[in-house]
Design a protein around this motif. Structure first.
Motif, PDB file in Angstrom:
ATOM      1  N   LEU A 296     -18.266 -40.573 -74.857  1.00 41.63           N
ATOM      2  CA  LEU A 296     -17.122 -40.811 -74.103  1.00 41.63           C
ATOM      3  C   LEU A 296     -15.830 -40.010 -74.453  1.00 41.63           C
ATOM      4  CD1 LEU A 296     -17.110 -42.646 -71.617  1.00 41.63           C
ATOM      5  CD2 LEU A 296     -15.699 -44.239 -73.074  1.00 41.63           C
ATOM      6  N   TYR A 297     -15.252 -39.290 -73.318  1.00 45.95           N
ATOM      7  CA  TYR A 297     -13.974 -38.655 -73.473  1.00 45.95           C
ATOM      8  C   TYR A 297     -12.925 -39.492 -73.278  1.00 45.95           C
ATOM      9  CZ  TYR A 297     -17.441 -34.933 -73.957  1.00 45.95           C
ATOM     10  OH  TYR A 297     -18.336 -33.823 -74.454  1.00 45.95           O
ATOM     11  N   ILE A 298     -11.787 -39.433 -74.140  1.00 49.45           N
ATOM     12  CA  ILE A 298     -10.635 -40.393 -73.720  1.00 49.45           C
ATOM     13  C   ILE A 298      -9.566 -39.232 -74.139  1.00 49.45           C
ATOM     14  CG2 ILE A 298      -9.222 -42.328 -74.088  1.00 49.45           C
ATOM     15  CD1 ILE A 298     -11.714 -43.716 -75.258  1.00 49.45           C
ATOM     16  N   ALA A 299      -8.579 -39.110 -73.069  1.00 48.45           N
ATOM     17  CA  ALA A 299      -7.288 -38.434 -73.464  1.00 48.45           C
ATOM     18  C   ALA A 299      -5.981 -39.648 -73.246  1.00 48.45           C
ATOM     19  CB  ALA A 299      -7.093 -37.341 -72.455  1.00 48.45           C
ATOM     20  N   PHE A 300      -5.183 -39.651 -74.247  1.00 51.33           N
ATOM     21  CA  PHE A 300      -4.243 -40.316 -74.275  1.00 51.33           C
ATOM     22  C   PHE A 300      -2.785 -39.464 -73.921  1.00 51.33           C
ATOM     23  CE2 PHE A 300      -7.137 -41.961 -77.458  1.00 51.33           C
ATOM     24  CZ  PHE A 300      -6.881 -43.577 -77.279  1.00 51.33           C
ATOM     25  N   HIS A 301      -1.999 -40.039 -73.240  1.00 48.34           N
ATOM     26  CA  HIS A 301      -0.856 -39.210 -72.758  1.00 48.34           C
ATOM     27  C   HIS A 301       0.209 -40.263 -72.276  1.00 48.34           C
ATOM     28  CE1 HIS A 301       1.633 -35.766 -72.114  1.00 48.34           C
ATOM     29  NE2 HIS A 301       1.374 -35.635 -70.725  1.00 48.34           N
ATOM     30  N   GLU A 302       0.982 -39.924 -71.595  1.00 47.99           N
ATOM     31  CA  GLU A 302       2.076 -40.557 -70.816  1.00 47.99           C
ATOM     32  C   GLU A 302       2.439 -39.816 -69.446  1.00 47.99           C
ATOM     33  OE1 GLU A 302       6.235 -41.080 -72.708  1.00 47.99           O
ATOM     34  OE2 GLU A 302       5.473 -39.620 -74.091  1.00 47.99           O
TER      35      GLU A 302
ATOM     36  N   LEU B  73      -4.320 -43.527 -70.405  1.00 50.39           N
ATOM     37  CA  LEU B  73      -5.678 -43.072 -70.879  1.00 50.39           C
ATOM     38  C   LEU B  73      -6.722 -42.525 -69.902  1.00 50.39           C
ATOM     39  CD1 LEU B  73      -5.045 -46.345 -72.196  1.00 50.39           C
ATOM     40  CD2 LEU B  73      -6.555 -45.537 -73.797  1.00 50.39           C
ATOM     41  N   GLN B  74      -6.958 -41.294 -70.179  1.00 52.34           N
ATOM     42  CA  GLN B  74      -8.008 -40.700 -69.071  1.00 52.34           C
ATOM     43  C   GLN B  74      -9.360 -41.171 -69.746  1.00 52.34           C
ATOM     44  OE1 GLN B  74      -5.044 -37.675 -68.794  1.00 52.34           O
ATOM     45  NE2 GLN B  74      -5.888 -37.056 -66.839  1.00 52.34           N
ATOM     46  N   ILE B  75     -10.215 -41.374 -69.067  1.00 49.82           N
ATOM     47  CA  ILE B  75     -11.683 -41.756 -69.404  1.00 49.82           C
ATOM     48  C   ILE B  75     -12.618 -41.202 -68.763  1.00 49.82           C
ATOM     49  CG2 ILE B  75     -12.905 -43.707 -70.370  1.00 49.82           C
ATOM     50  CD1 ILE B  75     -10.670 -45.609 -70.437  1.00 49.82           C
ATOM     51  N   ALA B  76     -13.932 -40.363 -69.190  1.00 50.53           N
ATOM     52  CA  ALA B  76     -14.582 -39.641 -68.295  1.00 50.53           C
ATOM     53  C   ALA B  76     -15.727 -39.547 -69.067  1.00 50.53           C
ATOM     54  CB  ALA B  76     -14.109 -38.192 -67.934  1.00 50.53           C
ATOM     55  N   ASP B  77     -17.042 -39.241 -68.561  1.00 49.16           N
ATOM     56  CA  ASP B  77     -18.139 -39.067 -69.285  1.00 49.16           C
ATOM     57  C   ASP B  77     -18.210 -37.615 -69.837  1.00 49.16           C
ATOM     58  OD1 ASP B  77     -19.548 -41.199 -68.925  1.00 49.16           O
ATOM     59  OD2 ASP B  77     -19.896 -40.885 -66.749  1.00 49.16           O
ATOM     60  N   THR B  78     -17.767 -36.566 -69.168  1.00 55.22           N
ATOM     61  CA  THR B  78     -17.560 -35.337 -69.449  1.00 55.22           C
ATOM     62  C   THR B  78     -16.067 -34.851 -69.824  1.00 55.22           C
ATOM     63  OG1 THR B  78     -16.967 -34.422 -67.048  1.00 55.22           O
ATOM     64  CG2 THR B  78     -19.350 -34.633 -67.937  1.00 55.22           C
TER      65      THR B  78
ATOM     66  N   ASP C 217     -11.152 -43.343 -63.187  1.00 51.17           N
ATOM     67  CA  ASP C 217     -11.099 -42.280 -64.204  1.00 51.17           C
ATOM     68  C   ASP C 217     -10.103 -42.555 -65.453  1.00 51.17           C
ATOM     69  OD1 ASP C 217      -8.996 -41.635 -62.561  1.00 51.17           O
ATOM     70  OD2 ASP C 217      -9.712 -39.610 -62.359  1.00 51.17           O
ATOM     71  N   GLY C 218      -9.473 -43.698 -65.354  1.00 50.38           N
ATOM     72  CA  GLY C 218      -8.552 -44.080 -66.581  1.00 50.38           C
ATOM     73  C   GLY C 218      -7.487 -45.025 -66.126  1.00 50.38           C
TER      74      GLY C 218
ATOM     75  N   THR D 124     -16.833 -52.079 -74.778  1.00 50.61           N
ATOM     76  CA  THR D 124     -15.548 -52.110 -75.236  1.00 50.61           C
ATOM     77  C   THR D 124     -15.228 -50.501 -75.488  1.00 50.61           C
ATOM     78  OG1 THR D 124     -15.638 -54.125 -75.883  1.00 50.61           O
ATOM     79  CG2 THR D 124     -13.770 -53.013 -76.403  1.00 50.61           C
ATOM     80  N   VAL D 125     -13.960 -50.123 -74.954  1.00 46.97           N
ATOM     81  CA  VAL D 125     -13.673 -48.848 -75.176  1.00 46.97           C
ATOM     82  C   VAL D 125     -12.194 -48.969 -76.236  1.00 46.97           C
ATOM     83  CG1 VAL D 125     -12.546 -46.519 -74.398  1.00 46.97           C
ATOM     84  CG2 VAL D 125     -14.303 -47.806 -73.206  1.00 46.97           C
ATOM     85  N   ILE D 126     -11.343 -49.856 -75.567  1.00 45.58           N
ATOM     86  CA  ILE D 126     -10.100 -50.142 -76.516  1.00 45.58           C
ATOM     87  C   ILE D 126     -10.256 -51.788 -76.828  1.00 45.58           C
ATOM     88  CG2 ILE D 126      -7.731 -50.068 -76.386  1.00 45.58           C
ATOM     89  CD1 ILE D 126      -8.720 -47.125 -76.397  1.00 45.58           C
TER      90      ILE D 126
END
Ligand code: NOJ
Ligand code: CA
Length: 676
Positions: free
Chosen positions: A201-207, A252-257, A129-130, A54-56
């Motif tokens: 884990l790396y996550i970026a929130f945007h629109e 949500l962009q979601i990546a290992d790096t 990737d998201g 689970t991420v979110i």
């Protein structure tokens, strides 16, 4: 088939379990990400997992609507469907020429089970990737005129995380230093906001595609639960629309790096294709200009003895541009309105007339004779309606004079944009990132496009990938740029650019204005960088228009380093983030869109680093001459910022280079193939 899941909503022992019904699910093409939609006692939520983790956690969705009440409870799934897309499209300019758009989509309709039985569509696009999702308001008699008082979308991050963020809803818009705090200590943040979870884990929130809607800020509600907080409108609501309409995509962009976030094209993919057709009239290019001397206070925007925008000074810049191969010359302070206090005071600006000491006709002709183009400047001082009333006349003048790029500006406090709906009518104040300004910026971009002019917005609304739809919106500011090194207190710290790459730059190109090789701001304030780092910024901070910001006389003293600024392209066919950590360092390689050369930029924070860089990105079987611009022995941003060295090496894709970055330093490399 419907599945039933029991959630751990049993915070207190003995509480009756709440039954969450999973009503729809979708997985990414490579089965990496999965989204589930649940309905719990009529309330809709989504959750995201990655490779089974689970991420979110379940996060609510919905709206507070004026007059009509909350659209959040008593919802039931009315229909759902899925589809897949795998497409590759070509950018007119960008970090890469081709972009793959590969996702699985889940489209759902939810309808209230009780009166007024309103319906709302929720659409998820799940990439490897998201994830992007948006609401679509279908037209319906009981929900036609829609006033959104609040969007209730939540993002409940499952695993403990660290966040890199700037505050939202503050006076200085996006021009803040990045905070690095536990996610559980974020207040109200702008997007992109980037987090790293305890699990790495790396996550970026945007629109994406912020059109005729208000910007989404993220407000932490409790723990690691964030909620959309829309920028307000002067009318007191957040958004006013007529159905049918869509919200922007919540992403949500979601990546290992960390680099994986930067390499993701999710934001662009969620925008509509190019609406302008052939835009080959835009030439990605570099420019110089009367700019740094204004910020150093050596010259002024205002007329008088220190006026920067004079005919003689501009000719000197045109000559310099022509000699060194720059296409553009930016001139600020060329028009009436700057005398006196122009900060937030723009009603005297005239965008169709030059000051008497700036012979615009003669200068445009002189520039043309040298193959150079003047770059226009429209500082509004936030008198936005006043600017709108002159838009077409201003762009017509520019087009006639060969001015095919215009930098705009909105200098005032956030919330102080001046809107006047009818001439001589009342003036009301808007946020710089509310719905009214989202509309304004597109008005400018479309009016400019009609005259084949590109726009570089300062004090902008944030970038949400609209350059795909309107490729003449080529760059913007929207973060602390180089100007803070002239007069900022404090100036930008050495970690600033390594923060930007993984936060602000995820949104799109930035007009940062790098290349100050004199390394000094106003009154000699040191810039916290080495020479080599200034060069690396041209590769690291992407924009299809890049300024060589320093004064010509300063470049004359650093011709060795300046060579890289002359040579570096601004349009790329490929981009690779080779390595990097948020706020620490980053190494990026890009291939020239119009040639065979590769370019590498690496920057670090206040810590020196030794980085091993395999050159496997180079085309195999080719030999390259690597022109290396590096920190010299003993270089240090504090004590020896000017220590700088140049050398060349022959390399192939089988080689590994060792970069030795000084504290606050960097390295720039041009790889030119030999023998072809
Ligand atoms: C702020 C902009 O960021 C800067 O580049 C410009 O010179 C001034 N406003 C004046 O418009
Ligand atoms: Ca600014």
């Amino acid at each position: 088939m419907r599945r039933f899941a029991l959630f751990a909503l049993l915070a207190l022992a003995g509480t009756t379990p709440v039954l969450a019904e999973t009503v729809a699910s979708v997985e990414s093409p490579g089965k990496i990400l999965r989204v589930d939609l649940d309905v719990t006692e009529g309330r809709l939520s989504y959750r995201i997992s990655r490779l089974g983790e689970t991420v979110i956690a379940p996060s609510h969705m919905g709206f507070l609507l004026r007059g009509a009440g909350k659209l959040e409870r008593n919802l039931a799934l009315a229909s759902s469907s899925t589809r897949s897309q795998d497409d590759t499209w070509e950018q007119p300019w960008g970090e890469s020429r081709f972009v793959r758009d590969h996702y699985d989509e889940l489209r759902t309709r939810f309808t209230e089970t009780i009166e007024p039985k309103r319906s709302i569509d929720v659409v998820f696009r799940v990439f490897d990737d998201g994830v992007g999702f948006r609401y679509e308001f279908p037209d319906q008699p009981q929900l036609h005129d829609v006033i959104i008082d609040d969007e209730l979308t939540e993002f409940d991050v499952a695993s403990p995380a660290t966040a890199w963020w700037i505050p939202a809803g503050e006076w200085n818009r996006y021009e803040y230093l990045y905070n690095k705090t536990p996610l559980a200590e974020v207040g109200q943040a702008h997007t992109p906001m980037t987090i790293k979870t305890r699990d790495g884990l790396y996550i970026a929130f945007h629109e994406a595609a912020l059109v005729d809607y208000s910007s989404m800020w993220l407000r932490r509600v409790e723990g690691q639960r964030l909620r959309a907080q829309l920028a307000p409108a002067s009318e007191g609501w957040k958004v006013h629309r007529t159905a049918p309409f869509n919200t922007p995509w919540r992403t949500l962009q979601i990546a290992d790096t960390a680099g994986g976030l930067y390499e993701s094209n999710l934001i662009l993919n969620l925008n509509e294709p190019n609406k302008l057709g052939d835009v080959s009239w835009f030439k990605p290019s570099k420019f110089v200009g009367v700019w740094w001397s204004l910020h150093l206070d050596q010259q002024t925007w205002a007329t008088g003895p220190k006026h920067g925008a004079t005919t003689a000074t501009t000719k000197r810049y045109i000559d310099f541009a022509a000699k060194h191969g720059f296409r553009g010359v930016l001139v600020e302070g060329w028009n009436p309105g700057w005398d006196g206090n122009w900060f937030g005071n723009g009603w005297n600006f005239d965008f169709t007339r030059a000051t008497p000491d700036f012979d615009i006709e003669q200068l445009a002709a002189y520039a043309k004779s040298k193959g150079v183009h003047l770059i226009g400047h429209h500082e509004t001082g936030c008198a936005v309606s006043h600017y709108e009333s002159q838009l077409d006349a201003a762009f017509a003048l520019d087009q006639r004079l060969g001015i095919d790029a215009v930098k705009t500006g909105y200098v005032c406090d956030a919330g102080q944009i001046e809107r006047q709906d009818v001439p001589n009518g009342p003036v009301v104040r808007e946020w710089h990132d509310g719905q009214w300004m989202a509309r304004h910026h597109l008005k400018v971009v479309q009016a400019a496009a009609a005259h084949h002019i590109v726009i570089d917005t300062h004090e902008p609304i944030k970038d949400t990938g609209l350059r795909r739809t309107y490729p003449n919106w080529v760059a913007r500011e929207g973060a602390r740029g180089m100007e803070y090194n002239a007069w900022g207190n404090p100036p930008n710290p050495p970690e600033h650019e390594a923060n930007l790459v993984f936060t602000r730059m995820l949104a799109g190109p930035m007009d940062f204005t790098p290349g100050v090789l004199s390394l000094k701001g106003r009154n000699g304030q040191p810039i916290q960088s080495t020479i080599a780092k200034q060069l690396a910024l041209y590769v690291v901070l992407y924009s299809p228009i890049q300024m060589a910001a320093d004064l010509p006389e300063n470049y004359e003293k650093h011709m060795d380093a300046f060579q890289f600024i002359e040579d570096v392209p601004v349009d790329w066919s490929q981009t690779r983030v080779l390595d990097g950590e948020i706020g620490d360092y980053v190494t990026i390689a890009r291939k020239d869109r119009n040639g065979e050369g590769w370019y590498l930029g690496s920057v670090t924070d206040e810590n020196g680093r030794v980085l091993s860089v395999p050159l496997s990105f180079l085309d195999p079987g080719r030999t390259y001459v690597a022109q290396i611009y590096r920190d010299g022995d003993g270089a240090h941003w504090k004590t020896a910022p000017f220590a700088f060295a140049r050398e060349t090496k022959r390399v192939t894709s089988a080689d590994t280079l060792t970069l030795r970055l000084a504290p606050g330093g960097g390295e720039a490399i041009r790889f030119m193939p030999v023998g072809r």
